[in-house]
Design a protein around this motif. Structure first.
Motif: not given
Length: 201
Positions: A57-69
């Motif tokens: 959905n256009g969000v980088s994997l790194k950003a997704a992991e940071q969001l839920l960290h």
């Protein structure tokens, strides 16, 4: 000012079902370990699934992991998910378990169903959010029955969440046990009073 059951219900419904199931007394330590593993595996699996959805959905994997960290102050423990993990029991089973201490153990699944009618704006829910008072239509004015049911469930959910949190934070000391029991007794008193309005047994 009207009080919406949507707000009350939405804030307490998911957590107290699962936490009450986790905190139920087990026959031995091994049974408790198995239940705890099943509980935390559910959230590990959900987190993993959510992170996997972001890149498509256009969000980088790194950003997704940071969001839920989680913050560094939170001890996460093992992140591995058990092979062949069992999901948590279905909602009705969790609700029946929560209702066991009450004189009417089957009332919570019915309450869940009714309050969800308002949350999801079904025809039944809409009927409970409009009333004629002295010949005047009052929209978004919750019916007394649904308000009593919402307050009933909110008190039980709050009692469970606060009581269980206190037990966890104090490692189950006697003061916390007595406090949690006192909250349960007060929730039961609210239930007995609210039942005179919503008549749900």
């Amino acid at each position: 000012m009207s009080l919406s059951p949507c707000g009350i219900w939405a804030r307490v419904r998911p957590a107290w079902r699962r936490d009450s199931w986790l905190a139920r007394e087990q026959k031995d330590d091994e049974a408790h370990v198995q239940r705890s593993t099943r509980y935390f595996d559910e959230f590990r699996a959900r987190q993993k699934k959510t992170i996997a959805l972001f890149p498509s959905n256009g969000v980088s994997l790194k950003a997704a992991e940071q969001l839920l960290h989680l913050p560094d102050s939170v001890v996460e423990g093992p992140q591995a998910i058990a092979k062949g993990r069992k999901p948590l029991p279905p909602i009705d089973e969790l609700l029946l378990a929560m209702g066991e201490p009450f004189p009417q153990p089957g009332w919570l699944p019915a309450a869940f169903s009714l309050l969800s009618q308002v949350t999801h704006s079904t025809p039944t829910g809409r009927a409970h959010m409009a009333r004629y008072v002295d010949g005047t239509l009052r929209a978004h004015d919750i019916s007394p029955e649904m308000l009593a049911l919402a307050l009933d469930v909110a008190c039980l959910g709050s009692a469970r969440l606060i009581g269980l949190s206190y037990l966890l934070l104090t490692r189950g000391d006697d003061t916390a046990k007595q406090y949690a029991l006192g909250l349960e007794e007060r929730a039961l008193a609210v239930h007995n009073t609210a039942r005179l309005v919503h008549w749900l047994d």
